[in-house]
Design a protein around this motif. Structure first.
Motif, PDB file in Angstrom:
ATOM      1  N   ASN A  83      63.322   4.904  81.432  1.00  0.00           N
ATOM      2  CA  ASN A  83      63.372   4.152  80.169  1.00  0.00           C
ATOM      3  C   ASN A  83      64.698   4.301  79.432  1.00  0.00           C
ATOM      4  N   ILE A  84      65.388   5.417  79.615  1.00  0.00           N
ATOM      5  CA  ILE A  84      66.657   5.599  78.916  1.00  0.00           C
ATOM      6  C   ILE A  84      67.678   4.587  79.410  1.00  0.00           C
ATOM      7  N   GLU A  85      67.518   4.111  80.640  1.00  0.00           N
ATOM      8  CA  GLU A  85      68.401   3.068  81.170  1.00  0.00           C
ATOM      9  C   GLU A  85      68.077   1.707  80.541  1.00  0.00           C
ATOM     10  N   ILE A  86      66.820   1.503  80.199  1.00  0.00           N
ATOM     11  CA  ILE A  86      66.387   0.226  79.609  1.00  0.00           C
ATOM     12  C   ILE A  86      66.727   0.177  78.119  1.00  0.00           C
ATOM     13  N   PHE A  87      66.477   1.295  77.443  1.00  0.00           N
ATOM     14  CA  PHE A  87      66.622   1.318  75.978  1.00  0.00           C
ATOM     15  C   PHE A  87      67.829   2.154  75.543  1.00  0.00           C
ATOM     16  N   ASN A  88      68.929   2.011  76.243  1.00  0.00           N
ATOM     17  CA  ASN A  88      70.119   2.802  75.895  1.00  0.00           C
ATOM     18  C   ASN A  88      70.983   2.146  74.820  1.00  0.00           C
ATOM     19  N   LYS A  89      70.652   0.900  74.449  1.00  0.00           N
ATOM     20  CA  LYS A  89      71.413   0.216  73.402  1.00  0.00           C
ATOM     21  C   LYS A  89      70.516  -0.380  72.314  1.00  0.00           C
ATOM     22  N   TYR A  90      69.334  -0.811  72.706  1.00  0.00           N
ATOM     23  CA  TYR A  90      68.429  -1.461  71.745  1.00  0.00           C
ATOM     24  C   TYR A  90      66.990  -1.060  72.034  1.00  0.00           C
ATOM     25  N   TYR A  91      66.157  -1.133  71.003  1.00  0.00           N
ATOM     26  CA  TYR A  91      64.721  -0.936  71.157  1.00  0.00           C
ATOM     27  C   TYR A  91      64.030  -1.735  70.054  1.00  0.00           C
ATOM     28  N   PHE A  92      62.714  -1.883  70.156  1.00  0.00           N
ATOM     29  CA  PHE A  92      61.982  -2.721  69.212  1.00  0.00           C
ATOM     30  C   PHE A  92      61.777  -1.979  67.891  1.00  0.00           C
ATOM     31  N   ASN A  93      62.121  -2.682  66.816  1.00  0.00           N
ATOM     32  CA  ASN A  93      62.361  -2.070  65.512  1.00  0.00           C
ATOM     33  C   ASN A  93      61.088  -1.918  64.669  1.00  0.00           C
ATOM     34  N   TYR A  94      60.029  -1.391  65.282  1.00  0.00           N
ATOM     35  CA  TYR A  94      58.777  -1.190  64.551  1.00  0.00           C
ATOM     36  C   TYR A  94      58.929  -0.140  63.442  1.00  0.00           C
ATOM     37  N   PHE A  95      58.104  -0.283  62.422  1.00  0.00           N
ATOM     38  CA  PHE A  95      57.933   0.788  61.449  1.00  0.00           C
ATOM     39  C   PHE A  95      57.007   1.832  62.061  1.00  0.00           C
ATOM     40  N   ASP A  96      57.342   3.104  61.900  1.00  0.00           N
ATOM     41  CA  ASP A  96      56.497   4.136  62.509  1.00  0.00           C
ATOM     42  C   ASP A  96      55.584   4.783  61.476  1.00  0.00           C
ATOM     43  N   GLU A  97      54.816   5.764  61.950  1.00  0.00           N
ATOM     44  CA  GLU A  97      53.723   6.324  61.162  1.00  0.00           C
ATOM     45  C   GLU A  97      54.180   6.960  59.848  1.00  0.00           C
ATOM     46  N   GLN A  98      55.431   7.447  59.803  1.00  0.00           N
ATOM     47  CA  GLN A  98      55.917   8.040  58.553  1.00  0.00           C
ATOM     48  C   GLN A  98      55.870   7.049  57.401  1.00  0.00           C
ATOM     49  N   ARG A  99      55.999   5.758  57.730  1.00  0.00           N
ATOM     50  CA  ARG A  99      55.981   4.701  56.716  1.00  0.00           C
ATOM     51  C   ARG A  99      54.629   4.631  56.009  1.00  0.00           C
ATOM     52  N   PHE A 100      53.599   5.192  56.650  1.00  0.00           N
ATOM     53  CA  PHE A 100      52.239   5.035  56.148  1.00  0.00           C
ATOM     54  C   PHE A 100      51.693   6.300  55.493  1.00  0.00           C
ATOM     55  N   GLY A 101      52.579   7.270  55.229  1.00  0.00           N
ATOM     56  CA  GLY A 101      52.184   8.450  54.470  1.00  0.00           C
ATOM     57  C   GLY A 101      51.613   9.552  55.334  1.00  0.00           C
ATOM     58  N   SER A 102      51.556  10.757  54.790  1.00  0.00           N
ATOM     59  CA  SER A 102      51.082  11.914  55.553  1.00  0.00           C
ATOM     60  C   SER A 102      49.615  11.776  55.954  1.00  0.00           C
ATOM     61  N   ARG A 103      48.838  11.014  55.166  1.00  0.00           N
ATOM     62  CA  ARG A 103      47.427  10.786  55.515  1.00  0.00           C
ATOM     63  C   ARG A 103      47.221   9.441  56.215  1.00  0.00           C
ATOM     64  N   LEU A 104      48.337   8.779  56.547  1.00  0.00           N
ATOM     65  CA  LEU A 104      48.315   7.505  57.289  1.00  0.00           C
ATOM     66  C   LEU A 104      47.443   6.449  56.609  1.00  0.00           C
TER      67      LEU A 104
END
Length: 368
Positions: A130-151
């Motif tokens: 995967n590092i060969e595939i995503f060595n320049k770009y990846y999909f820009n999702y918001f991750d779990e931190q965006r949703f607070g410690s209690r998600l």
């Protein structure tokens, strides 16, 4: 595999060019180094130790709790100061004085150094592929931190958008999912089982839950859930609705990728997220609109609005404009720069991301 096994396994440093700032004496800028504490709680410690109001302290972006992170803060009208402060897991180093406060637009990016532990052979192979595939770009999702410690920030945000203030307050007070403190769990459980008994609940909530205690103290006097919102900092209220907006953006992007024959998934606790491993470049420079009352292409978003039971007119709050959702655009792909890694017993990887992009989402791509 494990990340954030120890705070030192996840190091992040904010990249800001202070040369762009106009020099002056109104704001004193410091580089804050914190360990295993959230940005908000670090600010509380600084305010308490320096005997100043939290409102005098500005920062550009929030950094995760379970990390070692370095980020800039500034303090307004702080003339009697030292070059360095050591408050245990929060340290400050003076870097200059300027006429304007920090803003999120000041952030150019973030540098990361991450240690990934407890890997099996299959995970190492997946990383190498995967590092060969995503060595320049990846999909820009918001991750779990965006949703607070209690998600649950996005759940609160949806209730706020729909003007259901009682259920917004209820989730803030009673939801104990992903809660770590035993006393906090017991207090939230009690209130869940005895909703309305705010007086007894207040005696159970630990002192560190100052926002919850403020809300409860008000509800004892007057059961007005809309007015109880004034006990929640404006920054946090906006975070709730922006979390819901982020949730909707993730949902739409995942739906688009799934229907573009992107069948790979990344691990996520909140929602199902699809990614592509082939022909990523077809999404280059493309943006996806975040849902807001002023969005340009309302018809495009009709399906998700219907699924969520959202009305466009509810996206603007006339009574409280700060709780309105404004539309903007976000790149579908996020650029990753200066990737470097070493594989031994663990994987140590370094890279730079632009502001608003999540390192944990990038790591999830590498093991998808």
């Amino acid at each position: 595999m494990k990340i954030k096994e120890k705070p030192e396994d996840f190091y992040v440093k904010e990249i800001i060019n202070l040369d762009k700032k106009k020099e002056g004496d109104l704001f004193r800028y410091f580089l804050m180094k914190k360990e295993n504490i959230s940005t908000i709680n670090a600010i509380k410690i600084i305010a308490r130790k320096l005997h100043i109001s939290k409102r005098k302290i500005y920062f550009a972006g929030e950094k995760d709790k379970n990390t070692i992170s370095e980020q800039y803060i500034c303090i307004r009208n702080f003339n009697d100061f030292r070059e360095e402060y050591n408050f245990g897991n929060v340290k400050l180093k003076y870097v200059g004085s300027y006429e304007e406060p920090l803003k999120i637009s000041d952030i150019d990016g973030n540098y990361f150094r991450i240690v990934i532990r407890d890997l099996n052979n299959e995970e190492i192979k997946r990383f190498k592929d995967n590092i060969e595939i995503f060595n320049k770009y990846y999909f820009n999702y918001f991750d779990e931190q965006r949703f607070g410690s209690r998600l649950n920030n996005h759940i609160v945000g949806k209730y706020l958008i729909n003007r259901d203030y009682e259920n917004a307050i209820r989730i803030i007070l009673i939801d104990y999912n992903n809660e770590n403190n035993i006393k906090a769990i017991e207090a939230r459980k009690y209130l869940k089982e005895h909703w309305g008994d705010f007086k007894n609940a207040l005696s159970l909530f630990p002192n560190y839950l100052d926002i919850e205690r403020g809300i409860l103290g008000y509800l004892i006097r007057e059961k007005n859930y809309y007015r109880a919102l004034k006990y929640i900092p404006k920054r946090l209220l906006k975070m709730y609705i922006h979390s819901y907006q982020s949730y909707l953006w993730n949902e739409e992007l995942s739906y688009i990728l799934k229907n573009n024959n992107c069948n790979s998934k990344i691990n996520n606790k909140i929602q199902e997220l699809y990614i592509c491993k082939d022909n990523i470049e077809k999404f280059m420079d493309k943006k996806l609109e975040l849902i807001g009352f002023d969005m340009k292409n309302k018809n495009f978003h009709k399906d998700i609005l219907d699924r969520e039971g959202l009305k466009i007119e509810n996206l603007y709050n006339k009574d409280k404009p700060s709780l309105s959702l404004y539309s903007t655009e976000r790149y579908i792909l996020s650029e990753v720069k200066d990737v470097d890694y070493k594989i031994k017993n663990n994987i140590v990887i370094e890279f730079i991301l632009g502001k608003g992009s999540f390192a944990t989402i990038y790591i999830k791509h590498l093991f998808s």
